[in-house]
Design a protein around this motif. Structure first.
Motif, PDB file in Angstrom:
ATOM      1  N   ILE A 116       0.835  -1.204   0.000  1.00 17.25           N
ATOM      2  CA  ILE A 116       0.000   0.000   0.000  1.00 17.25           C
ATOM      3  C   ILE A 116       0.874   1.259   0.000  1.00 17.25           C
ATOM      4  CG2 ILE A 116      -1.668   1.334   1.357  1.00 17.25           C
ATOM      5  CD1 ILE A 116      -2.814  -1.368   2.324  1.00 17.25           C
ATOM      6  N   LYS A 117       1.967   1.243   0.755  1.00 21.51           N
ATOM      7  CA  LYS A 117       2.846   2.404   0.869  1.00 21.51           C
ATOM      8  C   LYS A 117       3.604   2.691  -0.418  1.00 21.51           C
ATOM      9  CE  LYS A 117       6.912   4.033   3.437  1.00 21.51           C
ATOM     10  NZ  LYS A 117       7.889   3.706   4.521  1.00 21.51           N
ATOM     11  N   GLY A 121      -0.471   5.208  -8.268  1.00 21.70           N
ATOM     12  CA  GLY A 121      -1.839   5.195  -8.775  1.00 21.70           C
ATOM     13  C   GLY A 121      -2.044   4.369 -10.017  1.00 21.70           C
ATOM     14  N   ASP A 141      -6.753  -0.672   5.940  1.00 18.08           N
ATOM     15  CA  ASP A 141      -7.448   0.280   5.072  1.00 18.08           C
ATOM     16  C   ASP A 141      -7.051   0.011   3.619  1.00 18.08           C
ATOM     17  OD1 ASP A 141      -8.668   2.395   3.813  1.00 18.08           O
ATOM     18  OD2 ASP A 141      -7.522   3.958   4.857  1.00 18.08           O
ATOM     19  N   THR A 143      -8.676   1.496   1.022  1.00 11.66           N
ATOM     20  CA  THR A 143      -9.215   2.575   0.178  1.00 11.66           C
ATOM     21  C   THR A 143      -8.122   3.359  -0.541  1.00 11.66           C
ATOM     22  OG1 THR A 143      -9.223   4.155   2.027  1.00 11.66           O
ATOM     23  CG2 THR A 143     -11.215   2.817   1.698  1.00 11.66           C
ATOM     24  N   LYS A 144      -6.854   3.196  -0.117  1.00 13.96           N
ATOM     25  CA  LYS A 144      -5.768   3.980  -0.718  1.00 13.96           C
ATOM     26  C   LYS A 144      -5.237   3.362  -2.008  1.00 13.96           C
ATOM     27  CE  LYS A 144      -4.310   5.777   3.783  1.00 13.96           C
ATOM     28  NZ  LYS A 144      -3.210   5.869   4.772  1.00 13.96           N
ATOM     29  N   SER A 146      -5.609   2.476  -5.745  1.00 18.52           N
ATOM     30  CA  SER A 146      -6.448   2.971  -6.851  1.00 18.52           C
ATOM     31  C   SER A 146      -7.035   1.848  -7.694  1.00 18.52           C
ATOM     32  CB  SER A 146      -5.624   3.922  -7.739  1.00 18.52           C
ATOM     33  OG  SER A 146      -5.186   5.040  -7.008  1.00 18.52           O
ATOM     34  N   ASN A 183     -12.672   1.556  -4.761  1.00 18.48           N
ATOM     35  CA  ASN A 183     -11.961   1.487  -6.038  1.00 18.48           C
ATOM     36  C   ASN A 183     -11.744   0.059  -6.522  1.00 18.48           C
ATOM     37  OD1 ASN A 183     -11.559   4.342  -6.121  1.00 18.48           O
ATOM     38  ND2 ASN A 183      -9.853   4.123  -4.701  1.00 18.48           N
TER      39      ASN A 183
END
Length: 280
Positions: A116-117, A121, A141, A143-144, A146, A183
């Motif tokens: 995730i980090k 995108g 989480d 949601t980050k 894309s 997403n």
């Protein structure tokens, strides 16, 4: 609910440009495998390679390097305990698979956090198996990300969504997905698997009980990675990957009682060639 049919394959699978090189067909990173579950990494990686991915790298444990290099010599191997190497590989690749055979140790949560980090995108992340269980347990989480593809079976989806299997109706699944990962495209693996994407629900009628064997989901994940790497992140591409998986399995099941994932994988190039020529 719209049905996915065979026509999707010739719409997505295209004949290759004569002037091609491996960089044209995706850079795939598969983070998979652990001491008890090394086969999952091999099957996912082999499926991505046979689907035509240009460059495939496997982040796994060193104890599995020999087996991986023997079965899938086309893939590169990196130790996922090396955090710097892992971060660099995530940045370098445009499709990241995380989960097959990883297990549910603390290390898996750290790997998901690194993905995730470090992904941008334009990166597509495919979360499968152990990664889904850990994401649910740790309330990670999502949601980050894309471009995210979730591939749970119904038990994993119950843990992620909070929906018991009898509650997993299309309406409830859409509401849960929007809250969990707006997403994401969801492939809910079940008898007549379903795909959810921004208010659209698709279903596949193909498949057979011979597919009920270990490694079948890992194989699908590798196919999806190879498809996205070559044909882009879209509902159509993902639908085609899901359909091809069941289509080949149904062909095998005409003569075989059990559909072995390794046999399915070996037939992928043959059927992709067939469908790449149908619109010419």
């Amino acid at each position: 609910m719209e049905k996915i049919n065979k026509s999707i394959l010739s719409e997505v699978i295209k004949a290759r440009n004569p002037e091609s090189y491996k960089g044209n067909y995706g850079r795939i990173l598969i983070i998979a495998g652990s001491l008890p579950f090394g086969g999952a990494a091999i099957l996912s990686t082999s499926a991505a390679v046979h689907t035509g991915a240009g460059l495939v790298t496997v982040l796994t444990i060193p104890e599995k390097f020999t087996a991986m290099n023997t079965v899938v010599p086309e893939a590169m191997t990196i130790d996922y305990n090396d955090k710097q190497e892992m971060a660099a590989a995530i940045i370098k690749n445009n499709v990241i698979v995380v989960g097959p055979g990883l297990g549910t140790s603390t290390n898996t949560a750290e790997i998901i956090s690194s993905v995730i980090k470090n992904c941008d995108g334009d990166t597509t992340v495919i979360m499968d198996a152990s990664a889904l269980t850990v994401a649910a347990e740790k309330n990670i989480d999502l949601t980050k990300i894309s471009n995210l593809i979730l591939t749970p079976h119904q038990g994993e989806w119950a843990r992620l969504s909070g929906l018991a299997i009898p509650e997993q109706t299309p309406e409830n699944n859409e509401i849960a997905l929007k809250k969990l990962a707006p997403n994401a495209i969801l492939i809910l693996k079940k008898h007549h698997s379903e795909i959810y994407d921004f208010g659209k629900v698709l279903q596949i009628d193909d498949g057979n009980p011979g597919m009920a064997t270990g490694g079948m989901g890992d194989t699908l994940t590798g196919i999806l990675a190879g498809f996205v790497g070559q044909f882009g992140f879209s509902l159509k591409t993902i639908s085609a990957g899901l359909y091809l998986h069941s289509y080949i399995a149904d062909k095998i099941n005409q003569t075989d009682y059990v559909v072995l994932p390794s046999k399915l994988i070996s037939k992928i190039p043959k059927y992709m060639l067939k469908f790449s020529k149908q619109l010419q």
